[in-house]
Design an enzyme around this catalytic site. Sequence first.
Site, PDB file in Angstrom:
ATOM      1  N   GLY A   1       0.829  -1.332  -0.118  1.00 62.16           N
ATOM      2  CA  GLY A   1      -0.101   0.012   0.128  1.00 62.16           C
ATOM      3  C   GLY A   1       0.698   1.259  -0.045  1.00 62.16           C
ATOM      4  O   GLY A   1       0.670   2.223  -0.773  1.00 62.16           O
ATOM      5  N   CYS A   2       1.929   1.326   0.793  1.00 60.86           N
ATOM      6  CA  CYS A   2       2.692   2.559   0.983  1.00 60.86           C
ATOM      7  C   CYS A   2       3.337   2.598  -0.535  1.00 60.86           C
ATOM      8  O   CYS A   2       3.825   3.867  -0.898  1.00 60.86           O
ATOM      9  CB  CYS A   2       3.809   2.339   2.182  1.00 60.86           C
ATOM     10  SG  CYS A   2       2.945   2.159   3.620  1.00 60.86           S
ATOM     11  N   THR A   3       3.888   1.795  -1.031  1.00 62.60           N
ATOM     12  CA  THR A   3       4.618   1.576  -2.231  1.00 62.60           C
ATOM     13  C   THR A   3       3.854   2.341  -3.401  1.00 62.60           C
ATOM     14  O   THR A   3       3.920   3.309  -4.183  1.00 62.60           O
ATOM     15  CB  THR A   3       5.118   0.393  -2.902  1.00 62.60           C
ATOM     16  OG1 THR A   3       6.198   0.032  -2.000  1.00 62.60           O
ATOM     17  CG2 THR A   3       5.724   0.340  -4.161  1.00 62.60           C
TER      18      THR A   3
END
Length: 149
Positions: free
Chosen positions: A40-42
């Site tokens: 998700g952060c990527t």
Amino acid sequence: MPKLPDFSAAITGEPATFRPADLNGDKLILYFYPKDNTPGCTTEAMQFRDLHAQFQAAGCRIIGVSRDSLRSHEGFRKKLELPFHLISDPDESLCLQFGVMKLKKMYGKEVRGIERSTFLFGPDGVLLREWRGVRVPGHVEEVLQAAQA
């Protein structure tokens, strides 16, 4: 938090410290995310990257914040070719100032972590909009629309 607090934080690139006074009248998007190199952060970082020119055209600086080390952040930035910088907040001081530390369920266990959140500040440092408990799909586009308004 109606106004951007004054703080000093370790950031990727030069100078190695960020202070809100460094903004020189730009709007600021401060987005908090749980961890470098997670799915998700990527995805979120790549979406901010892909719309970076439009954020710049709207007079906005983007800065990501997580508890990861500067070394981890530098690798994450290089791998994803991020055109913006990342703040390392290992002692959670900035996370606590913004109230983004939460108890979350992970694999059936309660863990303390960063609740994905984004804050948009005007050139005068006044909070224009905040998003908490963010879901990644469509989020960056929504932030861009707010920044352009």
